[in-house]
Design a protein around this motif. Sequence first.
Motif, PDB file in Angstrom:
ATOM      1  N   GLY A  43      39.145  37.255  41.349  1.00 15.97           N
ATOM      2  CA  GLY A  43      38.858  37.498  39.663  1.00 15.97           C
ATOM      3  C   GLY A  43      39.809  39.189  39.014  1.00 15.97           C
ATOM      4  O   GLY A  43      40.263  39.226  37.943  1.00 15.97           O
ATOM      5  N   MET A  44      39.320  40.196  39.925  1.00 22.71           N
ATOM      6  CA  MET A  44      39.362  41.871  40.198  1.00 22.71           C
ATOM      7  C   MET A  44      41.108  41.245  39.330  1.00 22.71           C
ATOM      8  O   MET A  44      41.285  42.601  38.665  1.00 22.71           O
ATOM      9  CB  MET A  44      39.220  42.711  40.880  1.00 22.71           C
ATOM     10  CG  MET A  44      37.206  42.712  40.836  1.00 22.71           C
ATOM     11  SD  MET A  44      36.949  43.115  42.693  1.00 22.71           S
ATOM     12  CE  MET A  44      37.474  44.669  42.177  1.00 22.71           C
ATOM     13  N   THR A  45      42.397  41.083  40.809  1.00 25.07           N
ATOM     14  CA  THR A  45      43.376  41.392  40.514  1.00 25.07           C
ATOM     15  C   THR A  45      44.167  40.571  39.103  1.00 25.07           C
ATOM     16  O   THR A  45      45.076  41.624  39.053  1.00 25.07           O
ATOM     17  CB  THR A  45      43.539  40.239  42.218  1.00 25.07           C
ATOM     18  OG1 THR A  45      43.068  40.961  43.059  1.00 25.07           O
ATOM     19  CG2 THR A  45      45.271  40.344  42.065  1.00 25.07           C
ATOM     20  N   MET A  46      43.712  39.576  39.170  1.00 20.38           N
ATOM     21  CA  MET A  46      43.725  38.304  36.957  1.00 20.38           C
ATOM     22  C   MET A  46      43.642  39.541  36.461  1.00 20.38           C
ATOM     23  O   MET A  46      44.751  39.488  35.320  1.00 20.38           O
ATOM     24  CB  MET A  46      42.930  37.925  37.218  1.00 20.38           C
ATOM     25  CG  MET A  46      43.411  36.234  38.173  1.00 20.38           C
ATOM     26  SD  MET A  46      42.620  34.659  37.703  1.00 20.38           S
ATOM     27  CE  MET A  46      41.347  34.904  38.486  1.00 20.38           C
ATOM     28  N   MET A  47      42.217  40.523  36.162  1.00 20.05           N
ATOM     29  CA  MET A  47      42.418  41.879  35.495  1.00 20.05           C
ATOM     30  C   MET A  47      42.973  42.464  35.402  1.00 20.05           C
ATOM     31  O   MET A  47      43.081  43.799  35.046  1.00 20.05           O
ATOM     32  CB  MET A  47      40.632  42.257  35.682  1.00 20.05           C
ATOM     33  CG  MET A  47      39.990  40.918  35.530  1.00 20.05           C
ATOM     34  SD  MET A  47      37.740  40.962  35.034  1.00 20.05           S
ATOM     35  CE  MET A  47      38.815  41.701  33.385  1.00 20.05           C
ATOM     36  N   GLY A  48      43.855  42.801  36.372  1.00 20.37           N
ATOM     37  CA  GLY A  48      44.687  44.225  36.776  1.00 20.37           C
ATOM     38  C   GLY A  48      44.491  45.547  37.325  1.00 20.37           C
ATOM     39  O   GLY A  48      44.186  46.133  37.476  1.00 20.37           O
ATOM     40  N   CYS A  49      42.986  44.731  38.005  1.00 18.60           N
ATOM     41  CA  CYS A  49      42.265  45.948  39.079  1.00 18.60           C
ATOM     42  C   CYS A  49      42.214  45.428  40.108  1.00 18.60           C
ATOM     43  O   CYS A  49      42.180  44.919  41.332  1.00 18.60           O
ATOM     44  CB  CYS A  49      40.422  45.786  38.746  1.00 18.60           C
ATOM     45  SG  CYS A  49      39.697  46.590  39.521  1.00 18.60           S
ATOM     46  N   LYS A  50      42.859  46.578  40.689  1.00 18.10           N
ATOM     47  CA  LYS A  50      43.168  47.151  42.429  1.00 18.10           C
ATOM     48  C   LYS A  50      41.792  47.171  43.119  1.00 18.10           C
ATOM     49  O   LYS A  50      40.359  48.003  43.006  1.00 18.10           O
ATOM     50  CB  LYS A  50      44.089  47.918  42.937  1.00 18.10           C
ATOM     51  CG  LYS A  50      44.737  47.420  44.421  1.00 18.10           C
ATOM     52  CD  LYS A  50      45.136  49.543  44.352  1.00 18.10           C
ATOM     53  CE  LYS A  50      46.769  49.710  43.885  1.00 18.10           C
ATOM     54  NZ  LYS A  50      47.750  50.553  44.161  1.00 18.10           N
ATOM     55  N   ALA A  51      41.704  45.634  44.235  1.00 18.60           N
ATOM     56  CA  ALA A  51      40.033  45.802  44.732  1.00 18.60           C
ATOM     57  C   ALA A  51      40.556  46.158  46.290  1.00 18.60           C
ATOM     58  O   ALA A  51      41.264  46.177  46.544  1.00 18.60           O
ATOM     59  CB  ALA A  51      39.823  44.255  44.914  1.00 18.60           C
ATOM     60  N   VAL A  52      39.714  47.219  46.230  1.00 18.07           N
ATOM     61  CA  VAL A  52      39.489  47.794  48.241  1.00 18.07           C
ATOM     62  C   VAL A  52      38.249  47.641  48.924  1.00 18.07           C
ATOM     63  O   VAL A  52      37.332  47.893  48.076  1.00 18.07           O
ATOM     64  CB  VAL A  52      39.698  49.015  48.030  1.00 18.07           C
ATOM     65  CG1 VAL A  52      39.937  49.881  49.103  1.00 18.07           C
ATOM     66  CG2 VAL A  52      41.277  50.046  46.960  1.00 18.07           C
ATOM     67  N   VAL A  53      38.541  47.103  49.506  1.00 16.43           N
ATOM     68  CA  VAL A  53      36.753  46.876  50.831  1.00 16.43           C
ATOM     69  C   VAL A  53      36.873  47.584  51.439  1.00 16.43           C
ATOM     70  O   VAL A  53      37.915  47.562  52.396  1.00 16.43           O
ATOM     71  CB  VAL A  53      37.128  45.385  50.399  1.00 16.43           C
ATOM     72  CG1 VAL A  53      35.536  45.322  51.411  1.00 16.43           C
ATOM     73  CG2 VAL A  53      37.288  44.524  49.177  1.00 16.43           C
ATOM     74  N   THR A  54      35.506  48.627  51.831  1.00 22.26           N
ATOM     75  CA  THR A  54      35.275  49.369  52.828  1.00 22.26           C
ATOM     76  C   THR A  54      33.756  49.067  53.431  1.00 22.26           C
ATOM     77  O   THR A  54      33.241  48.574  53.078  1.00 22.26           O
ATOM     78  CB  THR A  54      35.191  50.650  52.264  1.00 22.26           C
ATOM     79  OG1 THR A  54      34.780  51.134  51.417  1.00 22.26           O
ATOM     80  CG2 THR A  54      36.623  50.815  51.627  1.00 22.26           C
ATOM     81  N   GLY A  55      33.910  50.079  54.813  1.00 15.65           N
ATOM     82  CA  GLY A  55      33.064  49.588  55.483  1.00 15.65           C
ATOM     83  C   GLY A  55      32.921  48.057  56.332  1.00 15.65           C
ATOM     84  O   GLY A  55      31.729  47.776  56.401  1.00 15.65           O
TER      85      GLY A  55
END
Length: 517
Positions: free
Chosen positions: A469-481
């Motif tokens: 959903g974040m990607t669809m809204m144009g927000c780059k998702a970064v997952v850490t840890g």
Amino acid sequence: MEWVNVSTKDYKAINEFHLNQLASVGQIAAGIAHEVKNPLTAVKGFLQLLKESPTDEYLDIAQSELNNALATLENLLHVSKPDAEDEPYQPIKLAVELEVLFTLFQDQIYRVEIQRNLLDTETPIYGKRNQLKKALFNLLKNAFEAIPQKGTIFVQHYATDEEIHISIKDTGVGIPPEKLKMLGTPFYTTKPEGTGMGLTQVFSVIYEHQGKIDVHSVPGEGTTFHIKLPKMTNTPTRGVINLNVEYAQGEDIRHFLLRNQDVFEKRLLAEAVNVNEKINEIQRVGNIDLLSNAHKLVLYIVDGREHEMISFARKEGVAWAKYSLTLALEWVQTVRRVLWDFLYNYDRLHSVGAQSSREQFFELERRFNHMMDQFLNHFFISYTECKDQLIQSQREMVNNLSVPIIPLTANVCILPLIGTIDKERAAIIEEKVINHIGEMRIEVLILDLSGISSMETSILNQLMGLLNGMTMMGCKAVVTGLRPEVVKQIIRSGISFEKSVITKGTLQQALVDFLHE
């Protein structure tokens, strides 16, 4: 050296006793490690963030988590040494305390019915009021929480020759037999989000009062807690008191009260023992001027100004919602008793034995009692309404703290997730993240999962949906840890990240990459 013969049966019993002790110690140690380690891990993470990007918001959250850890340790110390609260012993009518506690669960009555059978309500015990009330509250709270949908709680109170009996029975999920014997051990709980400290406090307080507590439970049918406490003997009876007051011939009750205002205040403070010790604290927390408000209430009652008294009652309900309902009720009932004493003394001095005086006395008594009942009724309504609003605002605050989206730059934010993520919290995270992206138009959101050890597969699916959903809204998702346990779960469940989701080993690596682009 003297040898002691121990039979096989005795040896097994001793061995089982020591094993149970070790199991309890292990349970406590595991509980402390879990309950204290989580907030300290969070603090460590935010201190790391402060090195990269100093901000007061990190300090506020870190301080909040440290307070959580300290509160856990404080609860444990309180259970191990309950006398740390220097509360005096006094006569207590537990049936009255139960009635007060029922009002605290008004928001649950729509789904759980309370059936009460309170007998021998005037029979007291001798104990510490606040500690016993907290124990009964914990039992009622557990009973409500044990009922997932709709059900019934049965509460009984009765006296025998030597004991007061209280039984609290619910129609909830019940407790398996193997878990019953561990109830009362600190940090041992059958609830997913519980700490076990509530029942530990219950057992500790009941035993401190030389009482007994029996638990009977059938899985799928419900649980019954049966408490037995020693009955107080030689109960002192309280009658009206001849006061050393001034009286001017022919004056009315209003002027009699105003003339003896100092005596009235002294009687209030002498009668309300628990409240007397906390006057300054009540003033500070609730902005409640006890003595001044008591005079207002008495004058409204004496003058018959019912409309103004109702308005005053609603204001008092709001003010006391920030403080203890128990102390509020004790104070109001004290005002009632002292007002009755003054009415008796006024009648004694005004015209002893005259028929007109008798009629006037009984009329004033009826009117005063009616007005006081009206005050309590509107006080309760206002208190409950305000308490509901406070609880709702606290829930919203907790929800916000559980999803701390922290801006690093105008376009980059970080969301450090810590502790357990259940379905409810996952839904809160999803809603807040999507709304925040829509409102703030952020371009990068870093989700740090280093504080999470494992998640159910359904929660992982929900999290993957959020990332898409974040990607669809144009927000780059970064997952850490991502911890090894979570990675193994992802592999076993067959879930895969979208190509647009970026993963980094640590939060520090992500910060270095995105804050220096």
